[in-house]
Design an enzyme around this catalytic site. Sequence first.
Site, mmCIF file in Angstrom:
data_model
loop_
_atom_site.group_PDB
_atom_site.id
_atom_site.type_symbol
_atom_site.label_atom_id
_atom_site.label_comp_id
_atom_site.label_asym_id
_atom_site.label_seq_id
_atom_site.Cartn_x
_atom_site.Cartn_y
_atom_site.Cartn_z
ATOM 1 N N ASP A 123 82.058 -0.637 35.940
ATOM 2 C CA ASP A 123 82.588 -1.932 36.344
ATOM 3 C C ASP A 123 81.708 -3.068 35.828
ATOM 4 O OD1 ASP A 123 84.346 -3.682 37.954
ATOM 5 O OD2 ASP A 123 82.574 -3.952 39.199
ATOM 6 N N ARG A 137 86.659 2.389 48.009
ATOM 7 C CA ARG A 137 86.340 2.513 49.435
ATOM 8 C C ARG A 137 87.483 3.158 50.208
ATOM 9 N NH1 ARG A 137 83.952 -2.375 47.962
ATOM 10 N NH2 ARG A 137 85.838 -3.555 48.444
ATOM 11 N N ASP A 162 82.610 -5.833 32.817
ATOM 12 C CA ASP A 162 82.533 -7.277 33.071
ATOM 13 C C ASP A 162 81.679 -7.976 32.024
ATOM 14 O OD1 ASP A 162 84.102 -7.067 35.320
ATOM 15 O OD2 ASP A 162 82.421 -6.971 36.710
ATOM 16 N N ASP A 181 89.467 -2.326 41.962
ATOM 17 C CA ASP A 181 88.808 -1.023 41.837
ATOM 18 C C ASP A 181 87.848 -0.744 42.989
ATOM 19 O OD1 ASP A 181 86.945 -2.893 41.091
ATOM 20 O OD2 ASP A 181 86.568 -2.067 39.097
ATOM 21 N N GLY A 182 87.149 -1.791 43.460
ATOM 22 C CA GLY A 182 86.248 -1.607 44.596
ATOM 23 C C GLY A 182 86.990 -1.244 45.868
#
Length: 261
Positions: free
Chosen positions: A97, A84, A101, A79-80
């Site tokens: 996120d 970006r 977690d 997802d990160g």
Amino acid sequence: MTKSTTHLRRRGSIDVVDAKVAVDLATAQTYSENVFLFVPNLIGYSRIILAAVALHYMNYHPIYSTLAYCISCLLDAFDGHAARALGQTSKFGAVLDMVTDRCTTSCLLCYLSSAYPNWALAFQFLISLDFSSHYMHMNSSLVTGSRSHKQVDSDVSWILSLYYDSRTLFLVCAGNELFYIALYLMKWVHTPLSVTLGVNGGILSNITWPEVMAILCGPVCFLKNVVNVVQLWKASKVLVGVDLAERAKAREEEAQLAKKS
């Protein structure tokens, strides 16, 4: 101006966007730029669904549960990158996120508390440490104007700066989750590794493959929780420092008002 107030600065959007305005903006957002529908956030929703599936099967189908849990954790690595690459980074996505977690790991630890009742207190401590550490760290990042809780300068904490490097973060988090998964699987897998591999005797005759995984990943889990302690302590110091700076500024403003009067 005192030293404590020279480092005060604006906190970006947190100071300039009113909560009611923010709600109205979120309600009126268009399909072309709907933060709720950003690709990394859609990945986040799928992680939640997979985690729910894992929890559903956890008590009676370890294969389905482990697969769903592992896929949910692996998606965390994408997802990160998607955010970006697509220019879709968002505060909502960052918090989603982190909350996903924390909740996913905590649910697994709750199961382990019932599976290993003699260690329930230890698992409860790990849940509390994980939540408190990340909650304090997120708030300290917000009040100091950081764009992401993963951006930590080395002069604040070289340990956290190293930990939040993308590669280090992935390896440590993966090792930590694999340790908990290994503990879960140890309650289901009792066949010695020697039988699984078709070899005779030796140390493998008394150990299962989840136990091997737990031994290998245990040090990583220990490291992760040391980082949690460091993160909790550093975040506490940052918040206290902000309090001191704001109190000093308030005293200075009161003194200036007293001079004018």
